[in-house]
Motif scaffolding. Sequence first.
Motif, PDB file in Angstrom:
ATOM      1  N   LYS A   1       0.849  -1.187   0.000  1.00 32.83           N
ATOM      2  CA  LYS A   1       0.000   0.000   0.000  1.00 32.83           C
ATOM      3  C   LYS A   1       0.888   1.241   0.000  1.00 32.83           C
ATOM      4  CE  LYS A   1      -1.936  -1.267   3.821  1.00 32.83           C
ATOM      5  NZ  LYS A   1      -2.788  -1.312   5.028  1.00 32.83           N
ATOM      6  N   ILE A   2       0.281   2.365  -0.340  1.00 32.06           N
ATOM      7  CA  ILE A   2       1.027   3.620  -0.344  1.00 32.06           C
ATOM      8  C   ILE A   2       1.647   3.882   1.020  1.00 32.06           C
ATOM      9  CG2 ILE A   2       0.815   6.135  -0.547  1.00 32.06           C
ATOM     10  CD1 ILE A   2       0.818   4.692  -3.196  1.00 32.06           C
TER      11      ILE A   2
ATOM     12  N   THR B   1       3.388  -5.859  -6.056  1.00 34.22           N
ATOM     13  CA  THR B   1       2.112  -5.391  -6.582  1.00 34.22           C
ATOM     14  C   THR B   1       1.673  -4.210  -5.745  1.00 34.22           C
ATOM     15  OG1 THR B   1       1.453  -7.607  -7.302  1.00 34.22           O
ATOM     16  CG2 THR B   1      -0.291  -5.974  -7.037  1.00 34.22           C
ATOM     17  N   LEU B   2       1.513  -3.067  -6.396  1.00 39.09           N
ATOM     18  CA  LEU B   2       1.086  -1.863  -5.685  1.00 39.09           C
ATOM     19  C   LEU B   2      -0.430  -1.836  -5.602  1.00 39.09           C
ATOM     20  CD1 LEU B   2       3.576   0.578  -7.353  1.00 39.09           C
ATOM     21  CD2 LEU B   2       3.425   0.209  -4.900  1.00 39.09           C
ATOM     22  N   CYS B   3      -0.954  -1.702  -4.372  1.00 35.58           N
ATOM     23  CA  CYS B   3      -2.402  -1.619  -4.208  1.00 35.58           C
ATOM     24  C   CYS B   3      -2.939  -0.330  -4.823  1.00 35.58           C
ATOM     25  CB  CYS B   3      -2.773  -1.687  -2.727  1.00 35.58           C
ATOM     26  SG  CYS B   3      -2.353  -3.281  -1.979  1.00 35.58           S
ATOM     27  N   GLU B   4      -2.097   0.682  -4.915  1.00 32.04           N
ATOM     28  CA  GLU B   4      -2.507   1.942  -5.524  1.00 32.04           C
ATOM     29  C   GLU B   4      -2.401   1.811  -7.046  1.00 32.04           C
ATOM     30  OE1 GLU B   4      -4.047   4.843  -6.588  1.00 32.04           O
ATOM     31  OE2 GLU B   4      -3.828   5.090  -4.409  1.00 32.04           O
ATOM     32  N   GLU B   5      -3.550   1.686  -7.706  1.00 27.48           N
ATOM     33  CA  GLU B   5      -3.575   1.444  -9.144  1.00 27.48           C
ATOM     34  C   GLU B   5      -2.861   2.540  -9.926  1.00 27.48           C
ATOM     35  OE1 GLU B   5      -6.839   0.710 -12.728  1.00 27.48           O
ATOM     36  OE2 GLU B   5      -7.485   0.871 -10.634  1.00 27.48           O
TER      37      GLU B   5
ATOM     38  N   SER C   1       5.912  22.272  -9.021  1.00 27.07           N
ATOM     39  CA  SER C   1       5.917  22.353  -7.559  1.00 27.07           C
ATOM     40  C   SER C   1       6.817  21.294  -6.935  1.00 27.07           C
ATOM     41  CB  SER C   1       4.497  22.215  -7.021  1.00 27.07           C
ATOM     42  OG  SER C   1       3.917  20.973  -7.405  1.00 27.07           O
ATOM     43  N   LEU C   2       7.190  20.253  -7.697  1.00 28.37           N
ATOM     44  CA  LEU C   2       8.055  19.188  -7.178  1.00 28.37           C
ATOM     45  C   LEU C   2       9.525  19.406  -7.526  1.00 28.37           C
ATOM     46  CD1 LEU C   2       5.889  16.062  -8.091  1.00 28.37           C
ATOM     47  CD2 LEU C   2       5.808  17.463  -6.036  1.00 28.37           C
TER      48      LEU C   2
ATOM     49  N   SER D   1       9.635   9.782  -0.859  1.00 30.38           N
ATOM     50  CA  SER D   1       8.292   9.494  -0.352  1.00 30.38           C
ATOM     51  C   SER D   1       7.398  10.715  -0.486  1.00 30.38           C
ATOM     52  CB  SER D   1       8.351   9.062   1.123  1.00 30.38           C
ATOM     53  OG  SER D   1       8.966   7.818   1.278  1.00 30.38           O
ATOM     54  N   SER D   2       7.950  11.884  -0.130  1.00 27.46           N
ATOM     55  CA  SER D   2       7.197  13.129  -0.246  1.00 27.46           C
ATOM     56  C   SER D   2       6.860  13.421  -1.707  1.00 27.46           C
ATOM     57  CB  SER D   2       8.004  14.285   0.349  1.00 27.46           C
ATOM     58  OG  SER D   2       7.379  15.532   0.102  1.00 27.46           O
ATOM     59  N   ILE D   3       7.817  13.195  -2.602  1.00 27.84           N
ATOM     60  CA  ILE D   3       7.598  13.460  -4.026  1.00 27.84           C
ATOM     61  C   ILE D   3       6.497  12.566  -4.587  1.00 27.84           C
ATOM     62  CG2 ILE D   3       8.677  13.207  -6.303  1.00 27.84           C
ATOM     63  CD1 ILE D   3      11.333  14.113  -4.842  1.00 27.84           C
ATOM     64  N   ILE D   4       6.530  11.275  -4.233  1.00 26.20           N
ATOM     65  CA  ILE D   4       5.502  10.356  -4.717  1.00 26.20           C
ATOM     66  C   ILE D   4       4.126  10.768  -4.211  1.00 26.20           C
ATOM     67  CG2 ILE D   4       4.633   7.989  -4.548  1.00 26.20           C
ATOM     68  CD1 ILE D   4       7.572   7.082  -4.485  1.00 26.20           C
ATOM     69  N   THR D   5       4.051  11.106  -2.926  1.00 25.94           N
ATOM     70  CA  THR D   5       2.770  11.510  -2.345  1.00 25.94           C
ATOM     71  C   THR D   5       2.215  12.739  -3.048  1.00 25.94           C
ATOM     72  OG1 THR D   5       3.424  10.635  -0.183  1.00 25.94           O
ATOM     73  CG2 THR D   5       1.598  12.197  -0.227  1.00 25.94           C
ATOM     74  N   GLN D   6       3.066  13.730  -3.257  1.00 29.15           N
ATOM     75  CA  GLN D   6       2.611  14.950  -3.923  1.00 29.15           C
ATOM     76  C   GLN D   6       2.241  14.686  -5.378  1.00 29.15           C
ATOM     77  OE1 GLN D   6       4.843  18.695  -2.886  1.00 29.15           O
ATOM     78  NE2 GLN D   6       6.184  17.228  -1.873  1.00 29.15           N
ATOM     79  N   ALA D   7       2.985  13.795  -6.038  1.00 30.92           N
ATOM     80  CA  ALA D   7       2.656  13.463  -7.431  1.00 30.92           C
ATOM     81  C   ALA D   7       1.277  12.818  -7.514  1.00 30.92           C
ATOM     82  CB  ALA D   7       3.722  12.531  -8.006  1.00 30.92           C
ATOM     83  N   LEU D   8       0.973  11.923  -6.576  1.00 25.64           N
ATOM     84  CA  LEU D   8      -0.350  11.296  -6.558  1.00 25.64           C
ATOM     85  C   LEU D   8      -1.436  12.331  -6.304  1.00 25.64           C
ATOM     86  CD1 LEU D   8       0.434   8.012  -4.608  1.00 25.64           C
ATOM     87  CD2 LEU D   8      -0.314   8.198  -6.984  1.00 25.64           C
ATOM     88  N   ARG D   9      -1.168  13.259  -5.410  1.00 24.03           N
ATOM     89  CA  ARG D   9      -2.149  14.311  -5.148  1.00 24.03           C
ATOM     90  C   ARG D   9      -2.425  15.141  -6.397  1.00 24.03           C
ATOM     91  NH1 ARG D   9      -0.377  16.909   0.727  1.00 24.03           N
ATOM     92  NH2 ARG D   9      -1.383  15.330   2.042  1.00 24.03           N
TER      93      ARG D   9
END
Length: 287
Positions: free
Chosen positions: A5-6, A119-123, A136-137, A164-172
Motif C-alpha cells: 500500500k502507499i 504489486t502496488l495496491c494503488e492502481e 511544484s516538485l 516518499s514526499s515526491i511520490i505523495t505529492q505526485a499522486l495528489r
Amino acid sequence: MQQTKISDIKPYVRYARYITTTDYKQFDYTIKAYDCRLFYCIGGVGNFEINNVVYPLKAGSLLIFKYDLPYAYYPDELDPMKLLGINFDYIYSSSDQSTPIPPVKKENFDKSKILAPLTLCEELLEKPLFIDNAFSLEQELKTLNSEFTRREIFYETRCSSLFSSIITQALRLTVKMPLKHKDDDVVQKVINLLGENYGKQITLSSLGNKFGYHPNYLNQVFMIRTGKPIYAYLQELRIMKAIDLLQNSALPIGEIAVSIGFCDIAHFSKTFKQKTGLSPSAFRIKG
C-alpha cells in the motif's frame, strides 16, 4: 509477489543524475529496466514512449513508471530534453544492490532479474504516472539529486524521505480537481515568483494584488495544484535554501536567516528545528 500500500512504501533511491538527451542520439530502440524510473524535464522538449503510449515532455513534465515496461525517448533535434532521472525501488528489499543497473533491449529482458518485484495496491502507480505540470516538485527533486550526489552521512535515509514526499505529492496532483487554464497559469507564476524572491517579505495580500486574485482564492487554487498552502510552500523552500547554505557556505547563521526571508534568527532557528529536528548550528556541525 509482495503487495504494498502507499502507506507501506519506503523508497530506495539507487541512482540520481541529470541527463542531457543529446548524449543518446543513437537511442532508437525500445528498452526495459529492472527497477523503477522517474524522469523530470528540466528544459527542452521531446517524447517518451512507454508501452506504446506517447507522452510529450516539456519543462515541468514528470513521468514515473515501474520496471518491466518497454520504453524509449526521443529528444527534439533543435531543443533536446534536459532531464533529471532517478532509478528507484518502492521498497528496500534490494538495497544491497546499490549500483545502477542499466536497462536492456526489450528482447533481452529477463523477468527473474527484477530487483524489487511487488504489486502496488494503488492502481495509479501500477501504470505510468504522467504529470504535465509538476513544477511544484522541482525543488525537492533537485534537493534529492544533491543529497544523492554529495553522499553525506545518512544520505540514503534522506533520499528515501524526500522521494516518499515526491511520490505523495505526485499522486495528489493526479487526483486533484482540474483547474481553469487561467488559474493553472497563475499558480505557476506564483511558484516562479516564490523561487526567485524567497528572501523577500511575501504576503498573501501582496500576491493577490499582484495577480488580481482574492488572497484566499489564490491560496485555494495553489493548494489544489501543489497540495500545500502558499505559506507552507514558501517556508519549505526557505528551509531547503537554508540547508544548502549551511552545507555549502561559511555564512553566519544570522546572515543566512535574513537572506532567506526570516526577520530574526530566533524565528529561523525555531522553524528550522521543527522541520529538520536539529538547530541550524547543530545541523551545520553534523553535516
